[in-house]
Design an enzyme around this catalytic site. Structure first.
Site, PDB file in Angstrom:
ATOM      1  N   HIS A  56       0.851  -1.196   0.000  1.00  0.00           N
ATOM      2  CA  HIS A  56       0.000   0.000   0.000  1.00  0.00           C
ATOM      3  C   HIS A  56       0.876   1.233   0.000  1.00  0.00           C
ATOM      4  O   HIS A  56       2.095   1.156   0.135  1.00  0.00           O
ATOM      5  CB  HIS A  56      -0.986  -0.008   1.174  1.00  0.00           C
ATOM      6  CG  HIS A  56      -0.368   0.066   2.532  1.00  0.00           C
ATOM      7  ND1 HIS A  56       0.396  -0.958   3.072  1.00  0.00           N
ATOM      8  CD2 HIS A  56      -0.394   1.035   3.490  1.00  0.00           C
ATOM      9  CE1 HIS A  56       0.786  -0.617   4.295  1.00  0.00           C
ATOM     10  NE2 HIS A  56       0.326   0.589   4.558  1.00  0.00           N
ATOM     11  N   HIS A  58       1.275   3.996   1.957  1.00  0.00           N
ATOM     12  CA  HIS A  58       1.741   4.787   3.089  1.00  0.00           C
ATOM     13  C   HIS A  58       3.261   4.943   3.069  1.00  0.00           C
ATOM     14  O   HIS A  58       3.990   4.011   2.728  1.00  0.00           O
ATOM     15  CB  HIS A  58       1.282   4.171   4.404  1.00  0.00           C
ATOM     16  CG  HIS A  58      -0.174   4.413   4.683  1.00  0.00           C
ATOM     17  ND1 HIS A  58      -0.879   3.707   5.633  1.00  0.00           N
ATOM     18  CD2 HIS A  58      -1.066   5.293   4.133  1.00  0.00           C
ATOM     19  CE1 HIS A  58      -2.136   4.132   5.663  1.00  0.00           C
ATOM     20  NE2 HIS A  58      -2.267   5.089   4.765  1.00  0.00           N
ATOM     21  N   ASP A  60       5.589   4.941   5.208  1.00  0.00           N
ATOM     22  CA  ASP A  60       6.449   4.004   5.939  1.00  0.00           C
ATOM     23  C   ASP A  60       6.502   2.625   5.283  1.00  0.00           C
ATOM     24  O   ASP A  60       7.073   1.687   5.854  1.00  0.00           O
ATOM     25  CB  ASP A  60       6.017   3.892   7.408  1.00  0.00           C
ATOM     26  CG  ASP A  60       4.622   3.308   7.594  1.00  0.00           C
ATOM     27  OD1 ASP A  60       3.783   3.481   6.691  1.00  0.00           O
ATOM     28  OD2 ASP A  60       4.380   2.673   8.639  1.00  0.00           O
ATOM     29  N   HIS A  61       5.964   2.499   4.076  1.00  0.00           N
ATOM     30  CA  HIS A  61       6.081   1.265   3.305  1.00  0.00           C
ATOM     31  C   HIS A  61       6.709   1.484   1.927  1.00  0.00           C
ATOM     32  O   HIS A  61       7.090   0.517   1.275  1.00  0.00           O
ATOM     33  CB  HIS A  61       4.709   0.589   3.155  1.00  0.00           C
ATOM     34  CG  HIS A  61       4.186   0.039   4.434  1.00  0.00           C
ATOM     35  ND1 HIS A  61       4.198  -1.314   4.741  1.00  0.00           N
ATOM     36  CD2 HIS A  61       3.663   0.652   5.527  1.00  0.00           C
ATOM     37  CE1 HIS A  61       3.696  -1.491   5.955  1.00  0.00           C
ATOM     38  NE2 HIS A  61       3.365  -0.311   6.445  1.00  0.00           N
ATOM     39  N   HIS A 114      -7.449  -0.781   5.555  1.00  0.00           N
ATOM     40  CA  HIS A 114      -6.410   0.131   6.048  1.00  0.00           C
ATOM     41  C   HIS A 114      -6.224   1.267   5.049  1.00  0.00           C
ATOM     42  O   HIS A 114      -6.179   2.439   5.419  1.00  0.00           O
ATOM     43  CB  HIS A 114      -5.113  -0.657   6.249  1.00  0.00           C
ATOM     44  CG  HIS A 114      -3.991   0.167   6.793  1.00  0.00           C
ATOM     45  ND1 HIS A 114      -4.026   0.742   8.043  1.00  0.00           N
ATOM     46  CD2 HIS A 114      -2.784   0.499   6.253  1.00  0.00           C
ATOM     47  CE1 HIS A 114      -2.899   1.399   8.253  1.00  0.00           C
ATOM     48  NE2 HIS A 114      -2.133   1.277   7.185  1.00  0.00           N
ATOM     49  N   ASP A 133      -0.314  -4.129   6.275  1.00  0.00           N
ATOM     50  CA  ASP A 133      -0.970  -3.576   7.455  1.00  0.00           C
ATOM     51  C   ASP A 133      -2.436  -3.999   7.545  1.00  0.00           C
ATOM     52  O   ASP A 133      -3.239  -3.337   8.209  1.00  0.00           O
ATOM     53  CB  ASP A 133      -0.878  -2.044   7.446  1.00  0.00           C
ATOM     54  CG  ASP A 133       0.512  -1.547   7.794  1.00  0.00           C
ATOM     55  OD1 ASP A 133       1.423  -2.377   7.977  1.00  0.00           O
ATOM     56  OD2 ASP A 133       0.691  -0.313   7.861  1.00  0.00           O
ATOM     57  N   HIS A 171       4.504  -4.586  10.733  1.00  0.00           N
ATOM     58  CA  HIS A 171       4.901  -3.869  11.950  1.00  0.00           C
ATOM     59  C   HIS A 171       5.095  -4.817  13.127  1.00  0.00           C
ATOM     60  O   HIS A 171       4.475  -5.881  13.186  1.00  0.00           O
ATOM     61  CB  HIS A 171       3.834  -2.842  12.338  1.00  0.00           C
ATOM     62  CG  HIS A 171       3.772  -1.656  11.444  1.00  0.00           C
ATOM     63  ND1 HIS A 171       4.544  -0.535  11.641  1.00  0.00           N
ATOM     64  CD2 HIS A 171       3.023  -1.412  10.340  1.00  0.00           C
ATOM     65  CE1 HIS A 171       4.263   0.368  10.702  1.00  0.00           C
ATOM     66  NE2 HIS A 171       3.340  -0.153   9.900  1.00  0.00           N
TER      67      HIS A 171
END
Length: 257
Positions: A56, A58, A60-61, A114, A133, A171
């Site tokens: 996805h 985001h 942080d990915h 998400h 996530d 995570h």
């Protein structure tokens, strides 16, 4: 020859995963929260990155996607629904599409919730699921871009997979998730045991991944929103599972355990 995996801690609590086909030496990374740890792992193993699999959009990915693509010329694969927000995307995939890393062939499952376009990567032959996530150890992601029932339906898709599928998520949230699981369902022995084992691993500085579909079905309250006993404990006896899930997700967002 068995698939080779390397779990890479990134940022404060993210994970990237390297997936290597020992036959062809094709190597993929699932999500790139940051460049340095992934690059260090590749150089340590003397592996050449050929694919970048994105669950996805985001930050942080995907923060390291462009840099790794530039360095290795790796093929970037990610969700079609988020193609405008993922840098360097070469192949925009949808539900059911095959994804090949050398001789390892997986498929895409769309799991919105998400984010609207979230996908996961299932390699059935290797008994591996990279869940991003959507599904965490004893938890699930926050439904940022969809209503909670959408995420519930996505989790039902994953719950239906075989129990022996190993799950790698995005995570290290396990201790908080486990404490919440025991808080809302204190009589569940599987949750208590899973939390205890996670606490022992973290005390040694070890990751709590992988988990498995079977273990999550037993210990993860977010996969049991259709359990009448759990609904009753939440004061929601007789409620629709989607409503129970929505309440669970709201309680978790407020939980400070």
């Amino acid at each position: 020859m068995p698939v080779e995996l390397r779990l890479i801690p990134c940022l404060a609590d993210n994970y990237a995963v390297l997936l290597r086909d020992p036959v062809t030496e094709a190597t993929a990374v699932v999500d790139v929260p940051e460049v340095a740890p992934v690059l260090a792992a590749l150089e340590r193993e003397d592996w050449t990155l050929t694919h970048i699999l994105v669950t996805h959009h985001h930050t942080d990915h995907i923060a390291g996607v462009e840099a790794l693509k530039a360095r290795y010329g790796a093929t970037v694969i990610g969700p079609r629904a988020e193609r405008d927000t993922i840098p360097g995307l070469d192949f925009a995939v949808v539900d059911g599409d095959p994804v090949a890393v050398g001789s390892l062939v997986g498929r895409v499952l769309e799991t919105p919730g998400h984010t609207k376009g979230h996908i996961v990567f299932l390699f059935e032959g290797e008994r591996l699921l990279f869940s991003g996530d959507t599904l965490f150890v004893m938890g699930c992601g926050r439904p940022f871009e969809c209503d909670p029932p959408v995420l519930w339906n996505s989790l039902l898709r994953l719950r239906a997979l075989p129990d022996d599928i190993a799950v790698y998520c995005g995570h290290e949230y396990t201790l908080s998730n486990g404490r919440f699981a025991v808080h809302v369902d204190p009589d569940n022995a599987a949750s208590r045991d899973h939390l205890a084992s996670a606490e022992a691993l973290r005390a040694q500085g070890k990751p709590t991944l992988p988990t498995s579909i079977g273990r999550e079905k037993a210990s993860n309250p977010f996969l049991r929103a259709d359990d009448p006993a759990l609904a009753a404990k939440l004061g929601l006896a007789g409620a629709e599972p989607a409503a129970v899930f929505t309440e669970l997700r709201e309680l978790k967002s407020q939980f400070r355990g």
